[in-house]
Design an enzyme around this catalytic site. Structure first.
Site, PDB file in Angstrom:
ATOM      1  N   LEU A 107      54.105  27.431  30.145  1.00 16.83           N
ATOM      2  CA  LEU A 107      54.059  26.133  30.817  1.00 16.83           C
ATOM      3  C   LEU A 107      52.645  25.619  31.002  1.00 16.83           C
ATOM      4  O   LEU A 107      52.399  24.419  30.997  1.00 16.83           O
ATOM      5  CB  LEU A 107      54.722  26.245  32.192  1.00 16.83           C
ATOM      6  CG  LEU A 107      56.212  26.544  32.203  1.00 16.83           C
ATOM      7  CD1 LEU A 107      56.655  26.887  33.604  1.00 16.83           C
ATOM      8  CD2 LEU A 107      56.991  25.367  31.661  1.00 16.83           C
ATOM      9  N   GLY A 108      51.714  26.525  31.204  1.00 13.66           N
ATOM     10  CA  GLY A 108      50.355  26.086  31.467  1.00 13.66           C
ATOM     11  C   GLY A 108      49.457  27.272  31.740  1.00 13.66           C
ATOM     12  O   GLY A 108      49.828  28.418  31.505  1.00 13.66           O
ATOM     13  N   GLU A 109      48.256  26.976  32.217  1.00 15.53           N
ATOM     14  CA  GLU A 109      47.258  28.007  32.450  1.00 15.53           C
ATOM     15  C   GLU A 109      46.717  27.895  33.856  1.00 15.53           C
ATOM     16  O   GLU A 109      46.485  26.796  34.351  1.00 15.53           O
ATOM     17  CB  GLU A 109      46.111  27.839  31.444  1.00 15.53           C
ATOM     18  CG  GLU A 109      46.559  27.981  29.998  1.00 15.53           C
ATOM     19  CD  GLU A 109      45.604  27.298  29.039  1.00 15.53           C
ATOM     20  OE1 GLU A 109      44.454  27.069  29.441  1.00 15.53           O
ATOM     21  OE2 GLU A 109      46.016  26.999  27.920  1.00 15.53           O
ATOM     22  N   GLY A 110      46.540  29.048  34.506  1.00 14.40           N
ATOM     23  CA  GLY A 110      45.910  29.079  35.813  1.00 14.40           C
ATOM     24  C   GLY A 110      44.539  29.715  35.688  1.00 14.40           C
ATOM     25  O   GLY A 110      44.065  29.980  34.581  1.00 14.40           O
ATOM     26  N   ALA A 111      43.900  29.996  36.834  1.00 10.72           N
ATOM     27  CA  ALA A 111      42.558  30.569  36.819  1.00 10.72           C
ATOM     28  C   ALA A 111      42.553  31.970  36.213  1.00 10.72           C
ATOM     29  O   ALA A 111      41.581  32.372  35.574  1.00 10.72           O
ATOM     30  CB  ALA A 111      42.016  30.610  38.248  1.00 10.72           C
ATOM     31  N   GLY A 127      45.339  33.412  34.325  1.00 12.20           N
ATOM     32  CA  GLY A 127      46.291  33.681  33.253  1.00 12.20           C
ATOM     33  C   GLY A 127      47.256  32.535  33.056  1.00 12.20           C
ATOM     34  O   GLY A 127      47.034  31.424  33.523  1.00 12.20           O
ATOM     35  N   GLU A 128      48.341  32.837  32.364  1.00  5.89           N
ATOM     36  CA  GLU A 128      49.307  31.804  31.996  1.00  5.89           C
ATOM     37  C   GLU A 128      50.433  31.683  33.024  1.00  5.89           C
ATOM     38  O   GLU A 128      50.687  32.598  33.799  1.00  5.89           O
ATOM     39  CB  GLU A 128      49.920  32.131  30.632  1.00  5.89           C
ATOM     40  CG  GLU A 128      48.946  32.027  29.479  1.00  5.89           C
ATOM     41  CD  GLU A 128      49.624  32.277  28.149  1.00  5.89           C
ATOM     42  OE1 GLU A 128      49.117  31.760  27.143  1.00  5.89           O
ATOM     43  OE2 GLU A 128      50.651  32.980  28.110  1.00  5.89           O
ATOM     44  N   VAL A 129      51.097  30.531  32.978  1.00  8.46           N
ATOM     45  CA  VAL A 129      52.337  30.318  33.721  1.00  8.46           C
ATOM     46  C   VAL A 129      53.442  30.153  32.691  1.00  8.46           C
ATOM     47  O   VAL A 129      53.322  29.337  31.774  1.00  8.46           O
ATOM     48  CB  VAL A 129      52.260  29.066  34.612  1.00  8.46           C
ATOM     49  CG1 VAL A 129      53.568  28.889  35.369  1.00  8.46           C
ATOM     50  CG2 VAL A 129      51.091  29.163  35.575  1.00  8.46           C
ATOM     51  N   ASP A 144      43.286  23.199  49.056  1.00 10.29           N
ATOM     52  CA  ASP A 144      43.085  22.627  47.726  1.00 10.29           C
ATOM     53  C   ASP A 144      44.190  21.612  47.416  1.00 10.29           C
ATOM     54  O   ASP A 144      44.787  21.624  46.336  1.00 10.29           O
ATOM     55  CB  ASP A 144      43.045  23.724  46.650  1.00 10.29           C
ATOM     56  CG  ASP A 144      42.500  23.206  45.311  1.00 10.29           C
ATOM     57  OD1 ASP A 144      41.767  22.189  45.323  1.00 10.29           O
ATOM     58  OD2 ASP A 144      42.812  23.804  44.268  1.00 10.29           O
TER      59      ASP A 144
END
Length: 481
Positions: free
Chosen positions: A15-19, A21-23, A130
């Site tokens: 689905l996407g990328e976080g700080a 790793g991936e989601v 945040d």
């Protein structure tokens, strides 16, 4: 990943990328239920172990209709997995049209839900730190849910409140006192909500950073002339009155949540027939307040109130493993199909292969009702031709990129604030049609959308008109867990 990770569940898509790793979107092959799974590589990000455990501990203390639910985490060797509710409606920032915003009726609805979620958090003694549109998701019913608790912290415990020291957040949304430290938790979150309100109503952010080096912030803080400048000139008097009180530079003068809920803009019913963007409360030009009446250091009297509600869940067991192989039961709620995720949402491009394995017959799964999203469109050429058109457009716009074979690119650039901006474009064959799908990886959502609009204009001659509003068919890639 081994097949016995959780029997019957498969990874449908990244689905996407976080700080850290991936989601990934995880689907139950029998029921079609969906969960977002945040994957962390501890070998690559050793410092994440403590951060992630704190995030999960804080997040699991919260259970509210306007907060993404955290079902728990699992650690296995050098990998960590956080399981989260999947919000199928996308990110709030995708509803905000750059330089325009959104209809007042929608902005008021989302703002009320945001304040409801933040009020609940603060009652629990938790500050988010945040808050921004990219961290606000929408469920299948278009209700707002606060996500991404990586910077959240407990500021009140046992009736004792502590000042916060850590400087964190995203500069355009951060309160000025956070840059100075120490600071109080609640006013800092309220400031961020005020910036979100401005972004929803005007489609732009008021400043890069609330410091004495920023001319736009100084104009707001020290001058009566800001009302004649954007974004303030786009916002009607009633909403501007609320924003002014939420963005008071002095935290002790800033509106509290009870005062926000009594404000006329918050409590007044907005007529949908007036609803094109900043209509609804707009005063005639002759009745706009004078600049001297709009100073952030001045206050007037205000009035009125708000409300909302949650869903039932059955349970699937997931287990937490710590480094000593201890196991903790972690209730993993599964309500029909609706679950969600933190940061970037790439919408559902679900596999027909996955859904065809269902044991419940040929009835369409509710996941087939896919999200509509601005940052994608169909084109009238083949995927191979589309990648050539796209790379030519990026060259023309002088946007640096690298190819992601077979049909994708990653653009790495800077926004107008000189902050990093990274986004990806994937070109997919969807049942014989060519989809160009853009996804933000890092940076400001509004700046990403401005770049997307520029790219789209360059590709206008091959875009199938109206195709960005069409729900996308299923993608044919599935990884077994």
């Amino acid at each position: 990943m081994s097949n016995d990770f959780v029997e019957g569940w498969a990874i449908a898509q990244t689905l996407g990328e976080g700080a850290f790793g991936e989601v990934q979107l995880v689907i139950n092959k029998t029921t079609g239920e969906a969960v977002a799974m945040k994957v962390i590589d501890f070998k690559k990000h050793e410092e994440a172990k403590k951060t992630i455990r704190k995030e999960v501990t804080v997040h699991r203390m919260l259970s509210d209709k306007h907060i993404i639910q955290c079902y728990g985490m699992r650690q296995e060797n050098d990998w960590g997995y956080i399981f989260l509710e999947y919000a199928r409606g996308g990110e709030l920032f995708d509803k905000i049209e750059p330089d325009i915003g959104m209809p007042v009726v929608e902005a008021q609805k989302y703002f009320k839900q945001l304040i409801s979620g933040v009020e609940y958090m603060h009652r629990k003694g938790i500050a988010h730190r945040d808050l921004k549109p990219e961290n606000l998701l929408l469920d299948v019913h278009d209700n707002l849910k606060i996500s991404d608790f990586g910077m959240a912290t407990i500021f009140r415990f046992g009736g004792q409140e502590r000042p916060l020291e850590k400087q964190c957040g995203t500069f355009p949304y951060i309160a000025p006192e956070v840059l100075l430290r120490p600071y109080s938790a609640e006013p800092a979150d309220i400031w961020s909500c005020g910036i979100i309100l401005v972004a929803m109503l005007a489609g732009e952010l008021p400043w890069d950073k609330p410091t004495s080096e920023c001319a736009e912030y100084l104009l707001w803080k020290d001058s009566n002339q800001y009302v004649d400048h954007t974004p303030w000139s786009k916002i009607d008097n009633t909403a501007l009155s609320l924003a002014r009180r939420m963005l008071m530079p002095l935290p002790s003068s800033r509106f509290t949540i009870p005062k926000i809920k009594k404000h006329r803009w918050f409590s007044k019913k907005v007529c949908r027939s007036l609803g094109s963007h900043n209509s609804g409360f707009v005063s005639p030009p002759s009745k706009r307040l004078r600049s001297s009446e709009m100073s952030p250091t001045k206050c007037n009297k205000v009035e009125k109130f708000s409300s909302s509600q949650p869903l039932e869940h059955s349970h699937l067991a997931i287990y937490e493993h710590d480094g000593n192989n201890s196991v903790y039961d972690c209730n993993f709620s599964t309500a029909g199909f609706s679950f969600s995720q933190p940061t970037q949402l790439d919408d559902l491009l679900i596999s027909t292969q996955l859904l065809s394995t269902q044991s419940c017959g040929s009835q369409p799964n509710s996941l087939q009702k896919l999200v509509r999203r601005m940052t994608r469109f169909f084109v009238s050429v083949t995927p191979e031709e589309a990648i050539n058109y796209l790379t030519m457009a990026l060259d023309k716009l002088m946007l640096p990129f690298k190819n992601n074979p077979p049909c994708g690119v990653t653009v790495t650039t800077s926004d107008r604030r000189k902050s990093p901006l990274v986004f990806k474009a994937n070109i997919l064959n969807m049942d014989g049609q060519t989809l160009v799908d853009f996804r933000l990886s890092k940076g400001c959502g509004l700046e990403f959308k401005k770049h997307f609009i520029m790219i789209k204009k360059c590709l206008n001659n091959i875009i199938i008109k109206g195709s960005s509003l069409v729900p996308v068919p299923y993608m044919n890639v599935v990884d077994e867990m």
